[in-house]
Design a protein around this motif. Structure first.
Motif, PDB file in Angstrom:
ATOM      1  N   GLY A  64       0.816  -1.204   0.000  1.00  0.00           N
ATOM      2  CA  GLY A  64       0.000   0.000   0.000  1.00  0.00           C
ATOM      3  C   GLY A  64       0.851   1.256   0.000  1.00  0.00           C
ATOM      4  O   GLY A  64       1.906   1.308   0.639  1.00  0.00           O
ATOM      5  N   ARG A  66       0.021   4.376   1.183  1.00  0.00           N
ATOM      6  CA  ARG A  66      -0.030   5.117   2.441  1.00  0.00           C
ATOM      7  C   ARG A  66       0.830   4.452   3.513  1.00  0.00           C
ATOM      8  O   ARG A  66       1.567   5.130   4.242  1.00  0.00           O
ATOM      9  CB  ARG A  66      -1.481   5.229   2.916  1.00  0.00           C
ATOM     10  CG  ARG A  66      -1.633   6.052   4.182  1.00  0.00           C
ATOM     11  CD  ARG A  66      -3.074   6.348   4.498  1.00  0.00           C
ATOM     12  NE  ARG A  66      -3.820   5.137   4.828  1.00  0.00           N
ATOM     13  CZ  ARG A  66      -5.039   5.161   5.381  1.00  0.00           C
ATOM     14  NH1 ARG A  66      -5.643   6.316   5.602  1.00  0.00           N
ATOM     15  NH2 ARG A  66      -5.658   4.032   5.666  1.00  0.00           N
ATOM     16  N   ARG A  67       0.776   3.133   3.613  1.00  0.00           N
ATOM     17  CA  ARG A  67       1.590   2.448   4.607  1.00  0.00           C
ATOM     18  C   ARG A  67       3.079   2.588   4.309  1.00  0.00           C
ATOM     19  O   ARG A  67       3.893   2.798   5.220  1.00  0.00           O
ATOM     20  CB  ARG A  67       1.211   0.967   4.653  1.00  0.00           C
ATOM     21  CG  ARG A  67      -0.194   0.700   5.165  1.00  0.00           C
ATOM     22  CD  ARG A  67      -0.517  -0.782   5.086  1.00  0.00           C
ATOM     23  NE  ARG A  67      -1.859  -1.078   5.563  1.00  0.00           N
ATOM     24  CZ  ARG A  67      -2.412  -2.272   5.524  1.00  0.00           C
ATOM     25  NH1 ARG A  67      -1.723  -3.299   5.025  1.00  0.00           N
ATOM     26  NH2 ARG A  67      -3.639  -2.467   5.969  1.00  0.00           N
ATOM     27  N   GLU A 179      -5.503   5.610  -0.087  1.00  0.00           N
ATOM     28  CA  GLU A 179      -4.799   4.603  -0.871  1.00  0.00           C
ATOM     29  C   GLU A 179      -5.059   4.768  -2.366  1.00  0.00           C
ATOM     30  O   GLU A 179      -4.165   4.578  -3.187  1.00  0.00           O
ATOM     31  CB  GLU A 179      -5.234   3.211  -0.411  1.00  0.00           C
ATOM     32  CG  GLU A 179      -4.442   2.079  -1.026  1.00  0.00           C
ATOM     33  CD  GLU A 179      -2.973   2.147  -0.644  1.00  0.00           C
ATOM     34  OE1 GLU A 179      -2.144   1.769  -1.485  1.00  0.00           O
ATOM     35  OE2 GLU A 179      -2.654   2.589   0.471  1.00  0.00           O
TER      36      GLU A 179
END
Length: 234
Positions: A64, A66-67, A179
């Motif tokens: 991902g 964002r992660r 995301e």
């Protein structure tokens, strides 16, 4: 919103990568290290900055965006904060070279390309141009401030200020960077709202030409080339 969060993240990563140049003289005065030793951290960081890009792109696809970005900002913040306690040259290489190099490599133009590809169908070139300007903008904004801190208080205020910026930026990116457009019920900018019509079967151009009476005597049509099944198999 997503582009703004990515722009600020790229600015911060560019500021971090330009910090070793500001820290060189303060570290020489504080630890009496030679410039070759201090430059080693910058060299390792630049090397890992470039090497991390392809792996970061794969991580963004599986783990991902964002992660990945948040984790990279946390790594940069922790490594710079830990460097405030360094006493040996290898501490500097490990924090500013290895860990910061990997973290900043994940927040590079591969991040901009990934976000633009997800969020835009139209104006992709414009958005990539804006995000490409983030590196120069980050150096322009952060370098004078870091130089002033180094002149006034030495190297430690510089690394603590960078760690503070990363600590503030990581939760903001987590909150402001969805995301994908579908995660907030949106579509990519410029995406079509209607379903494109289904394409009808068209015979290959060679078969269409050979079906004309004037071309028929020139050469026989290849066996089965004008059937839909053979065209789809090809």
């Amino acid at each position: 919103m997503a582009v703004g969060a990515v722009f600020v993240s790229l600015m911060a990563a560019a500021g971090l990568r330009s910090a070793p140049g500001v820290l060189m003289l303060p570290l020489e005065r504080a630890f009496h290290w030679d410039r070759a030793t201090i430059s080693m951290a910058a060299a390792v960081g630049i090397f890992l900055y470039g090497l991390t890009g392809p792996f970061a792109a794969a991580l963004m696809q599986s783990f991902g965006v964002r992660r990945t970005v948040t984790l990279a900002l946390v790594l940069m913040g922790l490594s710079t904060a830990a460097s405030s306690l360094m006493t040996q040259p290898w501490h500097y290489v490990a924090t500013w070279g290895v860990v910061s190099g990997v973290g900043s490599g994940a927040v590079a133009m591969v991040l901009g390309a990934t976000v633009v590809n997800r969020w835009f169908v139209a104006r992709r070139g414009l958005m990539m141009g804006l995000l490409s300007a983030s590196a120069a903008t980050g150096s322009l904004i952060f370098l004078p401030g870091m130089a002033a801190l180094a002149e006034a208080g030495g190297w430690r205020p510089v690394v603590l200020a960078i760690a503070g910026v990363m600590a503030v930026l990581a939760p903001l990116v987590w909150l402001l960077l969805p995301e994908a457009p579908a995660a907030i019920g949106q579509k990519p900018y410029g995406a079509r709202t209607t379903t494109p019509p289904r394409r009808r079967f068209r015979p290959p151009a060679l078969c269409a030409a050979l079906s004309e009476p004037c071309f028929a005597p020139l050469a026989p049509a290849p066996s089965g080339c004008c059937s839909p099944a053979s065209s789809s198999a090809a």
